[in-house]
Design a protein around this motif. Structure first.
Motif, PDB file in Angstrom:
ATOM      1  N   UNK A  45      14.486  49.970  37.411  1.00 20.20           N
ATOM      2  CA  UNK A  45      15.701  49.723  36.624  1.00 20.20           C
ATOM      3  C   UNK A  45      16.938  49.640  37.516  1.00 20.20           C
ATOM      4  N   UNK A  46      17.000  50.531  38.500  1.00 24.14           N
ATOM      5  CA  UNK A  46      18.190  50.532  39.364  1.00 24.14           C
ATOM      6  C   UNK A  46      18.144  49.335  40.320  1.00 24.14           C
ATOM      7  N   UNK A  47      17.045  49.224  41.055  1.00 20.95           N
ATOM      8  CA  UNK A  47      17.025  48.262  42.164  1.00 20.95           C
ATOM      9  C   UNK A  47      16.850  46.820  41.678  1.00 20.95           C
ATOM     10  N   UNK A  48      15.937  46.612  40.764  1.00 21.53           N
ATOM     11  CA  UNK A  48      15.619  45.233  40.392  1.00 21.53           C
ATOM     12  C   UNK A  48      16.419  44.780  39.175  1.00 21.53           C
ATOM     13  N   UNK A  49      16.291  45.515  38.064  1.00 20.51           N
ATOM     14  CA  UNK A  49      17.065  45.112  36.880  1.00 20.51           C
ATOM     15  C   UNK A  49      18.555  45.220  37.168  1.00 20.51           C
ATOM     16  N   UNK A  50      18.946  46.243  37.918  1.00 20.05           N
ATOM     17  CA  UNK A  50      20.368  46.416  38.232  1.00 20.05           C
ATOM     18  C   UNK A  50      20.917  45.220  38.985  1.00 20.05           C
ATOM     19  N   UNK A  51      20.150  44.724  39.938  1.00 22.96           N
ATOM     20  CA  UNK A  51      20.582  43.544  40.702  1.00 22.96           C
ATOM     21  C   UNK A  51      20.733  42.345  39.769  1.00 22.96           C
ATOM     22  N   UNK A 109      18.218  44.266  50.453  1.00 25.33           N
ATOM     23  CA  UNK A 109      16.825  44.595  50.131  1.00 25.33           C
ATOM     24  C   UNK A 109      16.218  45.382  51.292  1.00 25.33           C
ATOM     25  N   UNK A 110      14.973  45.175  51.593  1.00 24.65           N
ATOM     26  CA  UNK A 110      14.320  45.849  52.725  1.00 24.65           C
ATOM     27  C   UNK A 110      13.069  45.055  53.073  1.00 24.65           C
ATOM     28  N   UNK A 111      12.481  45.396  54.209  1.00 26.70           N
ATOM     29  CA  UNK A 111      11.314  44.629  54.661  1.00 26.70           C
ATOM     30  C   UNK A 111      10.002  45.269  54.220  1.00 26.70           C
ATOM     31  N   UNK A 112      10.097  46.376  53.477  1.00 26.45           N
ATOM     32  CA  UNK A 112       8.906  47.205  53.279  1.00 26.45           C
ATOM     33  C   UNK A 112       7.826  46.554  52.432  1.00 26.45           C
ATOM     34  N   UNK A 113       8.162  45.512  51.694  1.00 28.81           N
ATOM     35  CA  UNK A 113       7.138  44.816  50.923  1.00 28.81           C
ATOM     36  C   UNK A 113       6.593  43.587  51.643  1.00 28.81           C
ATOM     37  N   UNK A 154       7.208  37.984  33.116  1.00 30.07           N
ATOM     38  CA  UNK A 154       7.926  38.539  34.276  1.00 30.07           C
ATOM     39  C   UNK A 154       7.820  37.562  35.434  1.00 30.07           C
ATOM     40  N   UNK A 155       8.945  37.003  35.861  1.00 31.86           N
ATOM     41  CA  UNK A 155       8.868  35.900  36.801  1.00 31.86           C
ATOM     42  C   UNK A 155       8.776  36.287  38.268  1.00 31.86           C
ATOM     43  N   UNK A 156       8.930  37.580  38.600  1.00 33.53           N
ATOM     44  CA  UNK A 156       9.003  37.930  40.008  1.00 33.53           C
ATOM     45  C   UNK A 156       7.867  38.850  40.408  1.00 33.53           C
ATOM     46  N   UNK A 157       6.730  38.310  40.784  1.00 31.65           N
ATOM     47  CA  UNK A 157       5.635  39.165  41.202  1.00 31.65           C
ATOM     48  C   UNK A 157       6.063  40.009  42.394  1.00 31.65           C
ATOM     49  N   UNK A 204      10.668  43.487  47.094  1.00 36.35           N
ATOM     50  CA  UNK A 204       9.965  42.224  46.984  1.00 36.35           C
ATOM     51  C   UNK A 204      10.517  41.431  45.807  1.00 36.35           C
ATOM     52  N   UNK A 205      10.728  42.143  44.705  1.00 36.71           N
ATOM     53  CA  UNK A 205      11.269  41.491  43.514  1.00 36.71           C
ATOM     54  C   UNK A 205      12.640  40.925  43.799  1.00 36.71           C
ATOM     55  N   UNK A 206      13.473  41.716  44.478  1.00 40.21           N
ATOM     56  CA  UNK A 206      14.839  41.263  44.713  1.00 40.21           C
ATOM     57  C   UNK A 206      14.853  40.033  45.612  1.00 40.21           C
ATOM     58  N   UNK A 207      13.969  39.978  46.609  1.00 40.85           N
ATOM     59  CA  UNK A 207      13.926  38.791  47.468  1.00 40.85           C
ATOM     60  C   UNK A 207      13.453  37.571  46.690  1.00 40.85           C
ATOM     61  N   UNK A 208      12.506  37.754  45.778  1.00 40.01           N
ATOM     62  CA  UNK A 208      12.059  36.636  44.937  1.00 40.01           C
ATOM     63  C   UNK A 208      13.192  36.202  44.020  1.00 40.01           C
ATOM     64  N   UNK A 209      13.920  37.185  43.496  1.00 35.86           N
ATOM     65  CA  UNK A 209      15.052  36.866  42.621  1.00 35.86           C
ATOM     66  C   UNK A 209      16.107  36.065  43.392  1.00 35.86           C
ATOM     67  N   UNK A 210      16.325  36.452  44.637  1.00 34.99           N
ATOM     68  CA  UNK A 210      17.257  35.716  45.496  1.00 34.99           C
ATOM     69  C   UNK A 210      16.885  34.234  45.532  1.00 34.99           C
ATOM     70  N   UNK A 211      15.613  33.967  45.743  1.00 33.96           N
ATOM     71  CA  UNK A 211      15.195  32.555  45.848  1.00 33.96           C
ATOM     72  C   UNK A 211      15.333  31.825  44.508  1.00 33.96           C
ATOM     73  N   UNK A 212      14.910  32.507  43.438  1.00 31.21           N
ATOM     74  CA  UNK A 212      15.015  31.856  42.117  1.00 31.21           C
ATOM     75  C   UNK A 212      16.478  31.556  41.762  1.00 31.21           C
TER      76      UNK A 212
END
Ligand code: HXC
Ligand code: NAP
Length: 321
Positions: free
Chosen positions: A135-141, A164-168, A193-196, A212-220
């Protein structure tokens, strides 16, 4: 060329600063920075302000952002508006963006830096704990980006940088848990859910689905919002000294130090280095850059161990459903 600029450990402004970019790079721009009251977000606000920008710093704790804003304005002479806002609460985000627009009349840059994370074996992570981080990291973004889009960027253009981070990025121990996200995320229930995303792990089992989600969201979002002249990029820091993130997730100091000295640049990064990379992405220097993930980690993700050796430790953890 790999010498770090000076930095200080706490949430204080730099006692001195030597400009590497033109001091007017962000002259009279306005940046909305979530999580801007501490750590990396605080330094991003400072470096932006030292380049002529005004800032809005927004997080849950009003005392934290009030104190930070006083320090930032005092050190840079630029304006800083502190706002209390939980990125999980869309009405609060809307109110904060309205207030920022009332104060400055414009917002040019959004930095999504708010985050919450902790070390926990995936097998002992409660549903609510997982949901909280998502909720904080992905939905919040998404929430803050969506509100800024609606209220200003759609008609005026803008720049978004997601921290974001490289951990994923790599295969990690306990990777089977990546399916957890699809089962547990609120939007996944709708099967749209569009961001695996993937759960990676650090010292022990550790949940990192969000980056990982946030980086995918960045691209979308870069694809969808590019025609409105909105650039969207990610900045993925490595282990950064003087931060809550490192304190919480770095693991035991001895083990961290072994990993860091074995990484390509053989040291931790500092907050100013991250702020400089974000400054580049947010500035006109990056006018043709969108949908990118800029990794600023001294090469650490290429060499950091993936924790497989720690797997036997998990035998004692049991799932609590
Ligand atoms: C397991 C935990 C936990 C922990 C909380 N929970 N901490 N589970 N281990 N250490 C569980 C709780 O039991 C609860 O689940 C659920 O999570 C929600 O907890 P709350 O305390 O109610 O959540 P909240 O008050 O919303 O606080 C969010 C938070 C908190 C994430 C838990 O730590 C926080 O506010 N963090 C912000 C600061 C931060 O994390 N900074 C670091 C960012 S670094 P139950 O089931 O009991 O209800 C970063 C990456 C850095 O992002 C990478 C470095 C290499
Ligand atoms: P930090 O100081 O704890 O920063 C997180 C900020 O987010 C805090 O200011 C916090 O303020 C705010 N925040 C948390 N939950 C929020 C919510 N629900 N709504 C609004 N604001 C919220 O940690 P940091 O280490 O500097 O991390 C900053 C960013 O860098 C994070 O995105 C993190 O994932 C990323 N990162 C850090 C490292 C590292 O080594 N430190 C490495 C990779 C990535 P409040 O408590 O006042 O809300």
């Amino acid at each position: 060329m790999a010498q770090p600029p000076p930095d200080v450990e706490g949430d204080d402004c730099l006692p001195a600063y030597r400009h590497l970019f033109c001091p007017d790079l962000l002259r009279d721009k306005v940046a909305f920075i979530t999580g801007g009251g501490s750590g990396i977000g605080f330094r991003i606000a400072e470096i932006f302000m030292r380049h002529g920008c005004h800032t809005v710093i927004a997080s849950r704790s009003l005392p934290r952002v009030l104190t930070a804003a006083r320090k930032l304005a005092g050190a840079t002479g630029r304006r800083c508006l502190p706002l209390s806002m939980d990125v999980r609460a869309p009405p609060a985000v809307m109110a904060a963006v309205d207030q920022a627009l009332k104060e400055f009349g414009r917002i040019d840059i959004l930095i999504n830096c708010a985050a919450g994370n902790f070390l926990c074996p995936a097998g002992a992570l409660s549903f609510n704990a997982f949901k909280t981080v998502m909720d904080i990291d992905t939905s919040g973004t998404f929430n803050v980006s969506r509100v800024l889009y609606e209220k200003f960027f759609r008609d005026h253009g803008g720049v978004i940088v997601n921290i974001t981070a490289t951990l994923g990025n790599r295969g990690q121990a306990l990777q089977e848990a990546s399916s957890l996200h699809l089962k547990l995320s609120p939007a996944a229930g709708s099967e749209t859910w569009p961001w695996p995303c993937a759960l990676a792990e650090g010292r022990a089992a550790l949940s990192y689905p969000t980056f990982f989600c946030a980086d995918a969201m960045t691209r979308h979002l870069a694809v969808e919002w590019g025609p409105q002249n909105i650039r969207v990029n990610s900045l993925a820091p490595g282990p950064i000294s003087g931060t809550e993130g490192l304190r919480r997730l770095g693991g035991p100091q001895a083990s961290l130090s072994t990993k860091v000295t074995a990484s390509p640049l053989q040291r931790l990064g500092n907050k100013t280095e991250i702020a400089h990379s974000v400054l580049y992405l947010a500035s006109p220097l990056a006018s043709y850059v969108t949908g990118a993930v800029l990794v600023a980690d001294g090469g650490a993700w290429l060499t950091f161990p993936n924790g497989v050796k720690g797997l036997p430790d998990f035998a004692s953890f049991s799932a609590k459903l």
